[in-house]
Structures are given as C-alpha cells and as structure tokens.
Write an enzyme that holds these catalytic residues in place. Structure first.
Site, mmCIF file in Angstrom:
data_model
loop_
_atom_site.group_PDB
_atom_site.id
_atom_site.type_symbol
_atom_site.label_atom_id
_atom_site.label_comp_id
_atom_site.label_asym_id
_atom_site.label_seq_id
_atom_site.Cartn_x
_atom_site.Cartn_y
_atom_site.Cartn_z
ATOM 1 N N GLU A 102 0.869 -1.179 0.000
ATOM 2 C CA GLU A 102 0.000 0.000 0.000
ATOM 3 C C GLU A 102 0.896 1.216 0.000
ATOM 4 O O GLU A 102 1.514 1.539 1.012
ATOM 5 C CB GLU A 102 -0.851 0.057 1.277
ATOM 6 C CG GLU A 102 -1.776 -1.100 1.490
ATOM 7 C CD GLU A 102 -2.676 -1.346 0.327
ATOM 8 O OE1 GLU A 102 -3.070 -0.376 -0.337
ATOM 9 O OE2 GLU A 102 -2.963 -2.513 0.053
ATOM 10 N N CYS A 123 -2.231 8.259 3.727
ATOM 11 C CA CYS A 123 -2.047 7.763 2.361
ATOM 12 C C CYS A 123 -3.285 8.000 1.512
ATOM 13 O O CYS A 123 -3.201 8.038 0.289
ATOM 14 C CB CYS A 123 -1.674 6.287 2.383
ATOM 15 S SG CYS A 123 -2.840 5.261 3.282
#
Lengths: 520, 520
Positions: free
Chosen positions: A256, A295
C-alpha cells in the site's frame, strides 16, 4: 527514559547499539530509545511458523474472532494511555490520535464479528461444487486454507495503532501468525499495544511478534509460505519487491503506497449548495488531519474552472483559521509532521508543486502555538493552484505527504476530469462530489480501473460519512500502479491474501466429504 | 522456407537479422525462420491499449464470449493443419498434438460459455451491497472493471496452442487486449493460429497481437494498467518480476513455473487393485506424454515402502514398452524433447536425480524409430528410485523437464507423505490415489497450502479423468512458492487478474444505480 524492546520468539528482546532516539515531534524532546535488534530473525520467524501457526490453525474462525475481540477489549481498556502516547510520540492532536487508536479497535471489532459469522470452521469454501465431465461423478471444489508461514507486516509511521491492527486482525483471523514491524519514529504506540497484549496473554504463543528498530535481515528469511504486507513509500515497496529471497520464493507481497488521490467537484455542486460545503469540509479535513500524513488524503482538488477561484478562496479562508501548534496545547487543530526528514520532504514538495502553478496559501512565518520558537517539525497547511489547462507535471506525479493540496481546474466535463485523475497513474481512492447521477456514474466508471476505492460524495451522506480519507474494514483498501497494486481488508476478501486457494478434483463423494469438513 | 512474421499494431511485421531457425526436433531439419523483431514495441502496446482496449470494453461479456466462440470455431476448422504443425515443429506425437490443440479449443469454448452466462453486462459485481454505518443510507458495493492496459502473455514452448488460448480467452473475456509472445522454438503453431484468426477477422483491431522472436524491450513499456502473465521457468519468472518498470508501475505479474508435483499412492491401494492400476496409468502418462514436458507432470512418485519395489518394477516394465521415435512414424508413443538445450538439461537432470538414489530404468543405447542415427533431440524415459528414508536433495528440489520421475518410498503414514510433498516448496498439483477417505482427507488438507490443485485419484473416476497433468478451465491452475505463486483460469476466478476490484462508497441510491448498471 524507556528503552523499547522487541517481542520475538515469545520473549522481550532488548536492542543493542546504535540506539535510535524517539522524539516528541512538537518539542523535539527525546522520550524513548529503540536499540538495533540483534536477535536471530530467522529463528524468530521459525518460532512463529512452528508455534504460532499450528496454534492458530487449530482454532476455528469463531475462536480466532474471540481472540480479536479480546485484543480489542484490551486496547479499549488502555485507550487514554494510547491516545497520550500518540499525541506525545506522533505529533497527533487528540482527534488525530482517536482516528488512529479507535480505527484500530473498530477494525479488530469488525474482524471479530466476521470470525463469529464464519463460525465453527477452520477453512473456507470458495464457490460451489463444479461438475467437471459428462458424468457428475467427476467433481471439483475450490477451498481456501491458511498458509503455513508467517505474515510479516511492515507498517508506516503515520498509523502505529490502526496500521498494526488492520493487518494483524485479518492475518490472525485467517489463521496466520504475525510478525509486525512498526516504523521506528512513532513506535511507542505499537510497543505499548504489544505490552498490553502480552500482559493480557491475549494470543497463543508465537501468534504475534513485534520487531523494533531496523528490519535487519528479516526478509532474507522469508519462505514460500510466508507473506509480506507493507505500507509506506513506493520506493521502499519497490525495494521489498526486488529482494532476491522474496522473488525466488514467490513470496506474496502486498504494497500500500501513497497516491495522488483526487476529489472532483461536479459542475452541479455550486457554491452555497450542501454538496459544495460537504466537499470543502472533506478537502479541509484531509489537508489538516494528521497534518496531511494519510495515504488516502486528497492531494488533487479538481473543480470546474467556473468556480475554481471561489473554491481556492474558500479553502484558503478556512485554512487560515487552522491553529497549528503543539497538540498538547488547548485549541491546536493541526500538529507537526512526524520527523525532521518528513518536514524537509514536505517543504521541498510544496515548493515543487508551487512551481507548476502558484502557492495561494502557506504561511512562511508560521508561529506554532505552545512551542519554544524554532522547535518542532511544523509546516503550515499549503494550497497550490494550477491555471486552467496547465500541465502540472509535479502535481500529477509528486505526492507531498503533508498538509498540502492543489486546486486543479477542469472544464466540468466528466471525461476531462477522469483523464486528469488518471494522470496520477493509480490511486488508493478518489472522490466525486455531485448530486447529478449521470455525471457521477460517468466519472465513477471511468476512474474505477485506476483505483481501489471510489467515494461518492453526495450531501445525502454528509452527516454519516467519515470522508474518502477513512479506510473502512468492510471495503477494500489499496490501489493499482503507484498506489502499490495491493489490496487489504474488504471484510472476508482480505482473508484471501493469507490463505491458499486450492482446487480439489476427484470423485464427487470424497470431494464433497472434504467440502463438508471445510464448511462445518 | 517460410519466414514467420509478428502481428503488431494491426499488421504483419517481418523480423530482421539475426534470424532463428525453427527445427523439427525429431529430424533437426530447418522448417522455418523467425527474424528478430525490430518493431517499436512501445507503439505496439499503445496500439493495443488505444484501439483494442476500448473496442473490447464496448462489448458485453456475451459479445466477447461470441468472439471466443468464433476463435474456437476457426481453430477447429484448421485442426488437422495445426496438429501437423505441432508434430513437425514440437516433436509431438499425434496424441500430444491433440492434447495441445484440443486443449486450446476446449478452453476457448469454456470461456465462450462463461461469456454467454455472464450475459449483457460489461462489468461485474463483486459480492453484495454493504451497509456501512448506522444508517442504511451510507452504502458500499464492490465491482470489477476491465483494466485499461494490455495483457502481455509470455508462453512456454511446450503448449503453443493451449498456452496461447488459455491466457487469451480469459483476458479477452475480461475486456483486455492481448499481446502474446510464444516461445520461439515451437512458434509455428501459435503463428498459424494468429494467421487463421487474422484471416477470419475474428477480433476487433488491436485486440490481439503476436510477437515472435525475442521479447526485446517489450517489458520496458508496460504501465500501471498492464498485466504480464508468464509461463515457463522459475528463473525467467524471477527475471520478469525483477524488472524495474514492472516493479515501479506495480504491474501485475502472474507466473506459472514448473514444480515437483507429487503423486501419493495410499497404503490401501495395493498392487492389483483398480486404484493401483489407475495410479500406474497416470504416472506413466505423465512421464511419456509430451516427452514429460508438462509443468503439471508427476515428478515424485510417493509409494509405501512395502510396495515400492513392485511399483518400480511395474513402471519399468511399462516404460520398456514405450516406443520412442519420430512422431511422424507409425507406432511411436513418445517423441523427442523440444530443443538441443532441453535435451542437454534433461540428460544432466536425470544424472543429478540418479545421484540421490539409483537409475532403475533409462536406456543408454536408445534407438529412436524412424530417425537417421544421431539425429533428433531424443531421450528415453527414465525412472529413478530413492532408498527408503533417503534425503533426495535433488529429487525434492530439481525439476527435470522431460520424461523422468523418481520413486520415493514413505512409511504409509499420511503425515509423512505430506511432509515429503512439502519439501518441493510449492507445487502446481499433487495427487493422492486411495479409496481410504480418512487417509485422503488427511493428506489433502495437509498438502493443500502448498498447491494450487489437488487431484483425488479414486478408481471411481478412472474412466472419466484426464489425470492430474491436465489443466481444466473450470479449476484454478497455478501454485505457491517454486510454482511461481500465480493463479489462472478457475472459470470466472481467472477474470480477476485482468480486472480492477474497486469499492464504491456513498449514498445508497446512487451506489445501487451503478450496481444496477454493472449487473444488467
């Protein structure tokens, strides 16, 4: 001054020299040390594989779910303490800290519920039985079984609690032991979580290990049944993927990485409308929450050219009202970034974005509240705007992992918005704020291949939604391309990464006998 | 002498120097040439992305399924011609050639059926709608959409027809254009298939390209929406995975490598029983079919110590009856291996296995039928046996990609058999031959994490089953660890690799509107 220890092979292990100081990023005070781990990491993995793995696989999903419930309860019982640590070691405001810690318990709870739902079984069926030939006697069935290795989790600095829990919950429920490696700079929260869980004897021996300090030679010891899940920068993700042992053993790697998440304002959502206000609120939250160190935060703000000046001014006004400072002080709405390195990267990144257009908000004379002058890793929120039609090479390719976003005007056409979004080369999440269903549908289907999640920002959910920046345990998290190509969570979907799918092929009675064992 | 051309950017492209000669592996006659492709491969990919992708995505699954049906029919109409080419260029017996060519049409047909079943939609729903909050208004739904890139398929030399078709069928049905790169040595079949499909105008422009000769700089041009599926050696698979552009763009890579597939004879399946005979037949088929050049072939033959001499003798007797020679000659049951390089590797590999135990069958004075002495890449079938309890380091780690297998005695305990199988560090398929359900269940669940498929060899399916060595379109194909960690086929499961799963999150009416579009 505490020296934080790793928990490996069922015991606390102190690190050696060189030790690394953990700071309060608002004051730069040293508040703990972490030594370099000198333990035999191959042995630590072997312990997890041979003790933790069999112990977890002997349990049913319901029993594993109960373990997660116990973890959740233990962390809840220590919530205030964890919040304090997140404020002190993470530069989090109390709200930021809750976002992390409550996110952790919420995810553990969701997977505890899933365990209960999956019930008294140890494996999963995958689809229905399949007739393979002219005769129904020749029969197939796919099943999923836990992998016989260790789930190595390498987490990012920004979510020491949630990052730990969201990965651990899924692996443990699937039946795999976990070795978790938090980022060093903010490791106090993960370390305290581990202490709490060890004190409570929340899990069978070998099920959960914690490695502090550098990753050392850990990834030289992974084998074909192990998996690695990483959250962090694309560069580190790429390095992990390139490791010879990872490649040689076809080790499953889930990455990720950060991405250039976009929020698109629909042409119908004119200033003053509820949808417009919802949009502003979400953009503002994503710039300031965790000082933009998420993120999933919105980095590119796509707005119709006709309203881009207005959006810019409204955002700038609201950013001007954000009090930056020591999160331990009353009234502070945004804390510092996590480290000196982050501060440097963010400042340089904002300069880079500004060269694509212009900086319309960003204090050069920031005076953080409640901090000794010159101390702390503070950067004020920044807003850049592109001219209509400008290329924005950095805006579409360089992620500033801090409190910054760029207003990108577009024509108001769905196709143009989708084309601009795609320039990000793959994202975790993008969002569309509109009440025009036709516009929304067109944008969503056009940007879908480039994302792991698409958020539909209608005023109808303004009061219910945590915004696109929040990862929910029932929805997948991850995205293609620069977002790392990974996929996590999504309820039962997330278990797939930790299990092997295998096709059984044979005589129907015996295939169905195994299916019966799996299903019961 | 034909010079085979690539089909790129919607046109046939001749290769340049240096040209490579394609041989008849039985006679070593040169039967065609392939030049080195000098085309702009970045442009070829861009053509597929911008022409083929949109054309395929504009079609429904049913329409894409019709394209596959058309491909299937076209290849059926040229079946004899393709079989002849497989015999001439692949060293295939007619039976081997049918296995390849009919496997191709069977797989196209299965995916044509799946297209019809999925019907008049262009996307897929993934699971049910999900309530995300306290109010049912906040709603989630996962969908799958075709990726906006090219499916790059790099195929192995052993199945030029099936390998091409099994990958292309799935990608095209998912809505992705394909660029297929067959192995050079046996490229005549894939080349002829492409000619047939181009002549028939079977697919929209840009949907299917064929690259002959070296892969050149092809993989430097892949982007975040592209995928690469590779079948072949672990080493090449590792090289592909390590490529900077592949890593940087998080390009999805699926690797099917060879593995040390095991067949386990249960202690109940005593000599003379139907199960025993079924087992012998399957082992024998896997040693000799395609001269053992099957990634799924049985390499390790696990038999209870009490019957291992008998199994060895029975297999040796049957192998002695196998006529090796030019497959164009009457009565030949096994042809040559594909290339001089293969021959060398296989011979060296058999020597390596023999050092772990002893060679019990393997003609040093092989006289292939119908061949000029000294010509052709022939190696006779070989059988090695380990002593009971011997380590067999090469037997459990080195795959001989040819007509060779090793008898490995075990105690008759399921747990010991499973432990031996696991030494292969991940396999495509292993098989258990037994009528004892308890034994079968124990072995299957113990070896499942190490495999993509497990074959249950009961006498009840002896007449129905093609054996463990045959990949079926409805079951997944692939395996963890040394098998490459990939997964293909498995009916609709295979589409997942070519599609992006994305979570939609928003107000229930609009999420359901999109779900309705997806589902209809």
């Amino acid at each position: 001054m505490p020296i934080l220890k790793s928990y490996l092979g069922g015991a606390w292990v102190e690190g050696g020299e060189p030790a690394q100081a953990l700071l309060n990023p608002a004051t730069e005070e040293v508040i703990a040390h972490v030594g370099s781990c000198a333990a035999d990491l191959g042995a630590a993995l072997a312990h997890a594989r041979t003790r933790g793995g069999p112990a977890l696989r002997a349990l049913t999903f319901a029993e594993r779910g109960k373990l997660l419930r116990g973890m959740c309860d233990a962390l809840q019982a220590h919530r205030d303490e964890l919040l304090d640590l997140a404020v002190a070691n993470g530069g989090n405001t109390r709200g930021d800290a809750k976002f992390d810690v409550d996110g952790a318990t919420f995810t553990l709870s969701a997977y505890a519920d899933l365990g209960q739902e999956l019930g008294e079984r140890k494996f999963l069926l995958d689809g229905e039985g399949i007739s393979l030939g002219r005769s129904p006697r020749f029969h197939g069935q796919h099943i999923r079984v836990p992998r016989h290795g260790v789930a190595v989790h390498i987490n990012a600095f920004n979510f020491p609690a949630w990052g730990f829990a969201e990965k651990a919950a899924v692996a443990l429920l699937a039946g795999m032991p976990v070795l978790s490696k938090p980022a060093t700079s903010s490791a106090m929260v993960a370390h305290r979580i581990m202490q709490i869980l060890v004190e409570k004897a929340a899990l069978p021996e070998g099920s959960l290990s914690l490695l502090l300090g550098g990753v050392g030679d850990l990834l030289e010891h992974v084998g074909p049944q192990d998996v690695v899940a990483f959250t962090g920068s694309s560069d580190t993700g790429s390095r992990i993927r390139s490791l010879p042992g990872v490649i040689r053993n076809s080790v499953r790697v889930n990455v990720e990485a950060d991405s250039l998440n976009a929020a698109i304002l629909g042409p119908d959502a004119t200033p003053g409308s509820e949808t417009y206000d919802f949009f502003l609120k979400d953009v503002l939250r994503d710039i300031t929450q965790k000082a933009g160190q998420k993120c999933t935060a919105i980095r590119r703000v796509l707005v119709p050219t006709s309203v881009s000046d207005r959006v810019r001014d409204d955002l700038a006004d609201r950013l001007a009202a954000v009090t930056v400072g020591n999160p331990a002080s009353e009234g502070v709405r945004m804390g510092p970034v996590a480290t000196a390195g982050q501060l440097k990267d963010v400042r340089e990144g904002i300069d880079l974005l500004a060269r694509d257009g212009r900086l319309v908000f960003g204090a050069s004379d920031l005076k953080p509240l409640g901090v000794e002058p010159g101390k702390g890793f503070f950067v004020g929120p920044a807003l850049v705007e592109l001219e209509s039609g400008a290329d924005g090479p950095s805006v579409h390719s360089h992620e500033v992992f801090g409190p910054a976003a760029t207003v990108v005007p577009y024509s108001g056409q769905a196709s143009e918005a989708a084309e601009l979004v795609a320039r990000g080369r793959g994202g975790l999440v993008s969002s569309v704020y509109s009440e025009d269903a036709a516009f929304t549908v067109e944008v969503v289907l056009a940007i879908a291949p480039h994302h792991g999640r698409v958020f539909l920002g209608s005023a109808k959910i303004a009061e219910l939604s945590p915004g696109p920046g929040t990862v929910l345990p029932l929805l997948v998290h991850g995205g293609p391309g620069r977002a790392g190509g990974g996929e996590e969570l999504g309820g039962a979907r997330g278990l797939g990464f930790y299990m092997q799918r295998v096709a059984l092929e044979g005589a129907r009675p015996v295939v169905e006998k195994i299916a019966g064992i799996v299903a019961s």
